[in-house]
Design a protein around this motif. Structure first.
Motif: not given
Length: 530
Positions: A56, A59-60, A62, A157-158, A161
């Motif tokens: 996570r 992810r943050e 990105r 999240h994207r 994803d």
């Protein structure tokens, strides 16, 4: 808690720890200083202990690296390849929206519109980058010298994803999680916009619109929200509705809060809010006066030990609906609609009322109490999931054992609607009987008076059913009625069987009325009034 503990003086990746700002479900946040003496906020996660939290965090990073917006914090540094992973943010001076409102009171007028517009613009930028935040709350909005800043992308999240969950669970803050997500839907931009509306409602009133803790879940599902009679409140209330398609957009809410008579045009995500001057005036009067680097008001990125109910609520993942090892009733998902069965049940009560009016009424009330108790049980299971996570069948067993308590609570809650239904039903029956019988509308014979009385009782029963279904505080009962009907008719065959039973009972009652069977007035000895 994810993340290793660090003390003042420890060094992490070349950054010296000055102190801990806070901690939360996805890591610990520290106030640090680099070799050049500049302060920052460092979020630390122990990847060896929590692979999900580390993923996570990546992810943050990105998500934030792809965003360029004044109301979204910038990433200064990151280390994602070691066992001890971290990300360094620019530190935000000020305090959270929750603390700001607690210290200075709710926003009003142009300041409220400015707050709503700037945060809406930030969220538009987040969504334009293909990112879903998933935890927009008053604790995740900082109020800085330049206006509000959306922080803490630990849950973000994207959209492309895969979902990251622990044992099929997703996180969120009760009272700020959209009802469709509680029901099991995939978190998306619509859910973010609902959470934004709840956060704006907090800024307007100084109170969480659905309360806090596990009780917020049932109030969210019941759309139990009260807002003051202020400009924009009606549109904001609609934005907090359960029907996704009926919700106005964020720009509609901003326009209403600004006093506009028509919807404002969409503004580019990176545009500066046109009401920034109003924000500046508000900030000059109420914003904290301490400025970094002194650090007196240096605040973390969303992890506050003293925040308003800051625990992460855990909700069932939608994929579990299809897991053969889970029981469907463990989730407070909307039950399948069984309108036809419920209509047929109502027809049976109406048909039986001329033969046994009090018994028919008691059966109707009893069904409502049981239905409400069943729905209370489902909501209690959902609340247990929020507190502890999914426990497979244990929560279902516990709440089933506790079903008598849920039914008892439902009985008390049903009293207002039952009394109202009784009053309306008796009034309609008495009025109809006077019109039909006393005026000899069907003739003055015994046969005419019998059928007139039967018609009046049927109309009274119909009125009572309508009031019982849509009377005070009966939304939970309606949901429970569908859940109960779905439970006894899980297959098409059983649905057909219950339909046949209802039609047969209606036919039998009709025959009894046709042959003029005397009504059973239990617990009375006869028809009231002679």
């Amino acid at each position: 808690m994810a993340g290793l503990q660090r003390e003042a003086g420890d060094v992490v990746g070349g950054y010296r720890v000055l102190g801990r700002l806070g901690s939360g479900g996805s890591g610990s946040v520290y106030r640090v200083v680099d070799e050049g003496g500049d302060e920052a906020a460092l979020k630390l996660v122990d990847a060896r202990e929590d692979e999900v939290a580390a993923a996570r965090l990546a992810r943050e990073v990105r998500a934030l690296q792809s965003l360029r917006h004044p109301a979204v914090p910038h990433i200064l540094d990151a280390e994602l390849d070691e066992d001890e992973t971290f990300v360094v943010f620019e530190i935000v001076a000020g305090e959270t929206l929750f603390d700001h409102v607690r210290h200075h009171g709710p926003f009003t007028g142009d300041a409220l519109a400015a707050f709503a517009e700037r945060t809406a613009s930030a969220l538009e930028a987040v969504h334009a980058a293909g990112v879903v935040h998933r935890d927009v709350t008053p604790s995740n909005v900082m109020i800085g010298p330049d206006g509000p800043v959306l922080i803490d992308f630990g849950l973000a999240h994207r959209t492309e994803d895969a979902r990251l969950t622990r044992e099929g669970l997703v996180s969120g803050t009760p009272g700020y999680v959209a009802p469709e997500v509680i029901d099991g839907a995939e978190p998306g931009a619509q859910a973010d916009r609902w959470s934004w509306a709840a956060t704006v409602a907090f800024a307007m009133t100084g109170q969480a619109p659905f309360g806090s803790g596990t009780g917020a879940i049932s109030r969210t599902l019941e759309t139990d929200v009260t807002l003051p009679d202020l400009p924009g409140a009606a549109v904001l209330r609609a934005a907090l509705g359960r029907d996704v398609n009926a919700r106005p957009g964020m720009r509609d809410v901003v326009a209403a809060l600004s006093g506009a008579t028509e919807v404002m045009p969409a503004i580019a995500p990176t545009a500066v809010a046109p009401v920034a001057q109003a924000w500046a005036e508000h900030d000059a009067a109420t914003a904290p006066t301490t400025v970094l680097p002194s650090g007196e008001h240096a605040v973390d990125h969303g992890f506050h030990e003293a925040d308003e109910d800051p625990f992460d609520g855990v909700f069932d993942d939608h994929e579990h609906v299809h897991d053969e090892h889970d029981e469907l009733e463990e989730e407070p998902t909307p039950p399948p609609r069984r309108r036809m069965l419920l209509v047929l049940a109502a027809v049976v009560v109406v048909a039986a009322a001329p033969l046994a009016p009090f018994v028919a009424f008691l059966v109707m009330v009893g069904f409502a109490i049981i239905a409400r108790g069943v729905q209370r049980r489902a909501l209690a299971i959902g609340a247990a999931v929020v507190r502890r996570g999914r426990r497979r069948t244990s929560d279902t067993v516990v709440q089933t054992i506790g079903l008598p308590w849920h039914v008892l609570r439902a009985a008390v809650e049903t009293i207002p609607a039952a009394l109202t239904a009784a009053a309306v039903g008796v009034g309609v029956a008495v009025g109809a009987r006077w019109l039909v019988v006393e005026t000899d509308a069907l003739g003055s014979s015994d046969e005419g008076r019998y059928f007139g009385t039967a018609l009046a009782l049927a109309l009274g029963a119909l009125a009572a059913i309508i009031v019982m279904a849509y009377g005070p505080f009966m939304r939970t009962t309606r949901d429970g009625a569908h859940r109960l009907a779905a439970a006894v008719s899980p297959t098409g065959g059983l649905t057909a069987a219950w339909t046949l039973v209802a039609m047969t009972a209606t036919l039998v009652a009709g025959i009894g009325i046709y042959v003029q069977v005397d009504a059973w007035w239990w617990p009375l000895s006869g028809i009231p009034g002679g």
